[in-house]
Design an enzyme around this catalytic site. Structure first.
Site, PDB file in Angstrom:
ATOM      1  N   GLU A   1      38.250 -59.440 -20.414  1.00 50.78           N
ATOM      2  CA  GLU A   1      39.712 -59.538 -20.595  1.00 50.78           C
ATOM      3  C   GLU A   1      40.054 -59.757 -22.064  1.00 50.78           C
ATOM      4  O   GLU A   1      41.061 -59.245 -22.557  1.00 50.78           O
ATOM      5  CB  GLU A   1      40.263 -60.662 -19.697  1.00 50.78           C
TER       6      GLU A   1
ATOM      7  N   GLU B   1      29.261 -59.002 -15.991  1.00 49.97           N
ATOM      8  CA  GLU B   1      30.462 -58.896 -15.158  1.00 49.97           C
ATOM      9  C   GLU B   1      30.979 -57.463 -15.199  1.00 49.97           C
ATOM     10  O   GLU B   1      31.686 -57.082 -16.149  1.00 49.97           O
ATOM     11  CB  GLU B   1      31.562 -59.822 -15.682  1.00 49.97           C
TER      12      GLU B   1
ATOM     13  N   SER C   1      34.188 -61.148  -8.427  1.00 49.93           N
ATOM     14  CA  SER C   1      34.470 -61.350  -6.995  1.00 49.93           C
ATOM     15  C   SER C   1      33.368 -62.131  -6.272  1.00 49.93           C
ATOM     16  O   SER C   1      33.032 -61.826  -5.129  1.00 49.93           O
ATOM     17  CB  SER C   1      34.744 -60.003  -6.307  1.00 49.93           C
TER      18      SER C   1
ATOM     19  N   GLY D   1      35.585 -66.533 -11.180  1.00 53.10           N
ATOM     20  CA  GLY D   1      37.008 -66.622 -11.515  1.00 53.10           C
ATOM     21  C   GLY D   1      37.790 -67.235 -10.370  1.00 53.10           C
ATOM     22  O   GLY D   1      37.787 -68.457 -10.172  1.00 53.10           O
TER      23      GLY D   1
HETATM   24  P1  13P Z   1      36.709 -63.154 -10.276  1.00 55.44           P
HETATM   25  O1  13P Z   1      35.655 -64.092  -9.738  1.00 55.44           O
HETATM   26  O2  13P Z   1      38.102 -63.628  -9.998  1.00 55.44           O
HETATM   27  O3  13P Z   1      36.435 -61.744  -9.879  1.00 55.44           O
HETATM   28  O4  13P Z   1      36.578 -63.212 -11.892  1.00 55.44           O
HETATM   29  C1  13P Z   1      35.332 -63.027 -12.461  1.00 55.44           C
HETATM   30  C2  13P Z   1      35.427 -63.343 -13.910  1.00 55.44           C
HETATM   31  O5  13P Z   1      36.013 -62.612 -14.676  1.00 55.44           O
HETATM   32  C3  13P Z   1      34.809 -64.594 -14.373  1.00 55.44           C
HETATM   33  O6  13P Z   1      34.761 -64.625 -15.756  1.00 55.44           O
END
Ligand code: 13P
Length: 251
Positions: A96, A166, A213, A234
């Site tokens: 991100e 990720e 996820s 996340g």
């Molecule tokens: P999620 O577990 O919400 O998919 O996010 C993963 C993440 O980006 C952790 O840094």
């Protein structure tokens, strides 16, 4: 033997008050889970209060980003020395940050060096997009990210890092990579690349997490993969069921 490590990346969620209330709610139970390292990574403004709330427990605290300079005219940035009193970890190069805030491999490399110089353990994020995945470019792209992030580091510096693989298409989508897919990429595109750069012994000592996820229902499958040492979580780290996830990861 690598100790499993689960970290919760809260992203831009929870005010300082909500963050403290949440860690107070989960701290005692998390603290009681043996054989695993655990950390939470709140937004910057909640970090001091969360660090205070988890003091005396085994729960670590991490930041979600950091600038590589110690001080100066860098409006809006936070430095390693500002984090150091409160944090053991810092997430660097999250997809991100790369996608929305223009972070580059070169910048991530500088941040890793700075974090290590100030006693913080970087959690270095790598991972391919859906388009790259579908084009069969995962291995070359992820290996390239690892090589760029770790460029110029010594074996000692590399050994002090954690890496999180990720895949971008699995983040926040509920569409997680299968455990064997994730395990294969982590072996071929992360651990083997680290072995090429730093030697097999160093590579085998580095903890590599899967992220995307992850839930209390699927974490055990990831942990069953020889090269997956934990998770960067996340959404599922924002709820009290994070305790169940960590328990399942500890086995
Ligand atoms: P999620 O577990 O919400 O998919 O996010 C993963 C993440 O980006 C952790 O840094």
């Amino acid at each position: 033997m690598r100790t499993p490590f689960v970290a919760g990346n809260w992203k831009m969620n929870k005010t300082a008050d909500a963050a403290v209330a949440f860690v107070r709610e989960i701290a005692a139970e998390l603290d009681a889970i043996a054989g695993i390292d655990v950390a939470v990574c709140p937004p910057f403004i909640a970090i001091p209060a969360v660090a205070e709330a988890v003091r005396g427990t085994k729960i670590g605290v991490g930041a979600q980003n950091m600038y590589h300079e110690v001080s100066g005219a860098y409006t809006g940035e936070v430095s390693p020395t500002m984090l150091q009193p409160y944090c053991q970890y810092v997430i660097l190069g999250h997809s991100e940050r790369r996608a929305y805030f223009g972070e580059t491999d070169e910048g991530v490399n500088k941040k890793i060096v700075a974090a290590l110089a100030h006693g913080l353990t970087p959690i270095v994020c790598v991972g391919e997009s859906l388009a790259q995945n579908e084009a069969g470019e995962t291995q070359s792209f992820v290996s390239g990210q690892v090589r760029a992030a770790f460029a110029g580091l010594s074996n000692e510096q590399a050994a002090a890092c954690v890496i999180a693989y990720e895949p971008i298409w699995a983040i926040g989508t509920g569409r997680s990579a299968t455990a064997s897919q994730a395990g294969d990429i982590i072996r071929t595109s992360v651990r083997d690349v680290l072995a090429d750069l730093f030697g097999r012994e160093t590579a085998e000592a580095i903890r590599i997490q899967y992220g995307g996820s992850v839930t209390e229902d699927n974490i055990a499958e990831y942990m069953g993969q020889a090269d997956i040492d934990g998770a960067l979580v996340g959404g599922a780290s924002l709820k009290p069921t994070f305790i169940k996830l960590v328990r399942a990861a500890a086995g």
